[in-house]
Design a protein around this motif. Structure first.
Motif, PDB file in Angstrom:
ATOM      1  N   ARG A   1      -2.138   6.620   0.372  1.00 21.09           N
ATOM      2  CA  ARG A   1      -3.106   6.246   1.412  1.00 21.09           C
ATOM      3  C   ARG A   1      -3.104   7.203   2.598  1.00 21.09           C
ATOM      4  O   ARG A   1      -4.142   7.462   3.212  1.00 21.09           O
ATOM      5  CB  ARG A   1      -2.785   4.814   1.873  1.00 21.09           C
TER       6      ARG A   1
ATOM      7  N   VAL B   1       0.877  -1.173   0.000  1.00 16.33           N
ATOM      8  CA  VAL B   1       0.000   0.000   0.000  1.00 16.33           C
ATOM      9  C   VAL B   1       0.913   1.221   0.000  1.00 16.33           C
ATOM     10  O   VAL B   1       1.779   1.347   0.868  1.00 16.33           O
ATOM     11  CB  VAL B   1      -0.895   0.012   1.259  1.00 16.33           C
TER      12      VAL B   1
ATOM     13  N   GLU C   1      -7.676  -3.062   1.358  1.00 14.91           N
ATOM     14  CA  GLU C   1      -6.855  -2.372   0.361  1.00 14.91           C
ATOM     15  C   GLU C   1      -6.694  -3.188  -0.923  1.00 14.91           C
ATOM     16  O   GLU C   1      -6.599  -2.629  -2.005  1.00 14.91           O
ATOM     17  CB  GLU C   1      -5.460  -2.069   0.936  1.00 14.91           C
TER      18      GLU C   1
END
Lengths: 262, 271
Positions: free
Chosen positions: A143, A138, B111
């Motif tokens: 994010r 990620v 995610e």
């Protein structure tokens, strides 16, 4: 050779400054490129609007009220010498909408929300949360950084508008209720003299620019912080100091550009 | 056909910019299903090896191959795809402090997958059950002890059933019970998932109980390697000092410094 040392030290500082500016610019472009998530999953940005905007409401509203009240007191004191105390509403409104609203709320935003964002991202880095995110495939810039940046950019003009509105209310309380300036003159002169395009829109543009600058400085300093307690502390201080100076400098440039002919 | 070694490190050299050489032509292999420990003194590049395997650092020479792919040759998209096959447990857990235990474990699923909420809930509870913390799902990270935080982080690490799990000092600062629990979980989860595990640790006693193979790293090179029994029986001075926890030996007690007598009695000494 103290003179050579001096030049060397100055050169090093300038060199470091330019290098850091370039690094910040690259960081900004990378973040813009990774900003899709801040809009495709808007709830992430809404959460940051809450943290940077809603939680700053108290300080913005209270400060706006007092600034408006002081403006009314000082403005009345000067205006009444020239027999134009009924222009108090215009003075308060123009001062707030054009200048004090964006600038003071920008400074407050930097110290309340900007420092918090820097500390949060810096601590996430120091406690390896950003590394953990990277290892989970990620991207932390997408994010963590981008939603905080856009949350700040959206919150700042709203806070500035609220600051100006409560400031005008404070001016009204002091000017009209306490001192006794004519209420009709207070509001009608304000309505006729404050131009939407020239004054309000330009004020909003200023606050938007300050929102971009403060939010960028806050996320950059947090992301670039040395991952120690001292490093995060230094980054937080740098956010407040740099943001304040940048706001005042940018305000001068924007004012010179916007209000040249008026 | 899958490669024989899930992780293969060949001729790996690494130095931080302007710094000393951390790793020097390192060779290491980790087969599928194997649990491997990397041991050595602090500052000798053990964690750096994990960061190189995860692609967070680039080597100056040599290569790390994971699942047949050379990590430093991958572009960002390919690297992120490879990382989905990896899990890493950080020294102090690195839990997201603004998310609950449940949300921490759900994070990688949210995610990377489009699973329905009900399925995510079940999966998270299964992962938490595996580490014995299903009942702590609604707690926040600041309400957990060090051992519990490490177990939650372990549940998060295995959220997407990785094929390679890396542990950075998983035993540091734990009480004896938590230490034993974490040790058993590492072995059990590795076997249940059919994964490979790499444990970077100082804890000889705890790790030798659960690993299949050990690498000792010193001065950026492999100083010794072998099965736990071979390590225990080793007569290499460095290994003996480490296994027997002797304060002085090939790993010196003193940080390099000027001559003691000269420092105390030399021209800068107090008069």
């Amino acid at each position: 050779m103290p003179l050579a040392d001096l030049f060397q030290a100055i050169g090093r500082r300038v060199n470091n400054g330019i290098w850091r500016l370039g690094y910040a610019a690259r960081f900004f472009l990378t973040m813009l490129g990774r900003s899709g998530i801040a809009f495709s999953r808007f709830s992430l940005t809404v959460k940051e609007i809450y943290f940077t905007g809603v939680l700053s409401l108290i300080v913005i509203v209270v400060s706006g009220l007092f600034v408006g009240m002081v403006l009314a007191l000082q403005g009345y004191n000067t205006l009444q010498r020239y027999g134009s105390s009924e222009a108090l509403g215009v003075l308060v409104a123009l001062s707030l909408v054009r200048e004090l609203g964006p600038v003071v709320s920008g400074l407050l935003f930097a110290s309340r929300a900007g420092s918090a964002v820097t500390a949060e991202i810096g601590l996430m880095k120091a406690t390896e949360q950003l590394s953990a995110m990277e290892m989970m495939a990620v991207n932390p810039i997408a994010r963590v950084v981008a939603p905080r940046f856009w949350g700040g950019v959206i919150a700042m003009p709203l806070l500035a508008a609220l600051f100006s509105a409560t400031g005008i209310l404070g001016g009204y309380l002091i000017g009209v209720i306490l001192i006794g300036v004519d209420e009709g003159a207070f509001w009608s002169q304000m309505q006729s003299m404050v131009d939407f395009r020239e004054d309000i829109v330009n004020g909003v543009i200023k606050s938007l620019v300050f929102g971009v600058l403060v939010s960028l400085i806050a996320v950059f300093e947090g992301y670039d912080a040395v991952p120690t307690a001292e490093g995060v502390s230094n980054a937080t201080t740098r956010t407040v100091v740099t943001s304040s100076l940048v706001i005042l400098f940018a305000d001068f440039i924007l004012t010179a550009l916007m209000f040249r002919g008026s | 056909m899958p490669p024989e070694d899930f992780v293969a490190i060949t001729g790996l050299s690494f130095a931080y910019p302007g710094g000393r050489q951390i790793l020097d032509r390192l060779e290491m292999r980790i087969a599928p299903g194997q649990v491997v420990a990397i041991m050595g003194s602090s500052g000798h590049g053990k964690t750096t090896i994990l960061r190189l395997i995860g692609g967070q650092l680039r080597p100056q020479r040599g290569a790390v191959r994971v699942a047949g792919q050379v990590v430093h040759e991958l572009n960002t998209r390919e690297l992120y795809r490879l990382r989905r096959k990896m899990g890493m447990l950080f020294q102090f857990g690195a839990l997201f402090t603004d998310l609950s235990v449940f949300e921490n474990v759900a994070f990688p699923m949210r995610e990377h997958t489009a699973l329905p909420e009900a399925l995510i809930r079940d999966l998270v509870l299964m992962k938490l059950h595996a580490v014995g913390l299903r009942g702590a799902a609604q707690l926040m990270p600041n309400e957990l002890s060090g051992g519990m935080a490490r177990r939650v982080a372990l549940a998060r690490t295995i959220a997407l059933d990785p094929r390679l799990i890396m542990y950075d000092e998983p035993f540091t600062g734990l009480d004896p019970i938590s230490l034993s629990v974490i040790g058993q979980l590492i072995r059990r989860l590795n076997d249940a998932l059919g994964a490979s595990s790499i444990i970077v640790t100082h804890d000889v006693i705890s790790s030798l109980k659960i690993v299949d193979y050990v690498y000792f790293v010193s001065e950026g090179k492999i100083a010794a390697q072998g099965t736990p029994q071979e390590i225990l029986d080793s007569d290499i001075p460095f290994v003996r000092q480490f296994v027997k926890a002797e304060p002085d030996g090939p790993v010196p007690f003193h940080y390099p410094a000027r001559d003691y007598r000269e420092e105390l009695l030399g021209p800068h000494a107090a008069r």
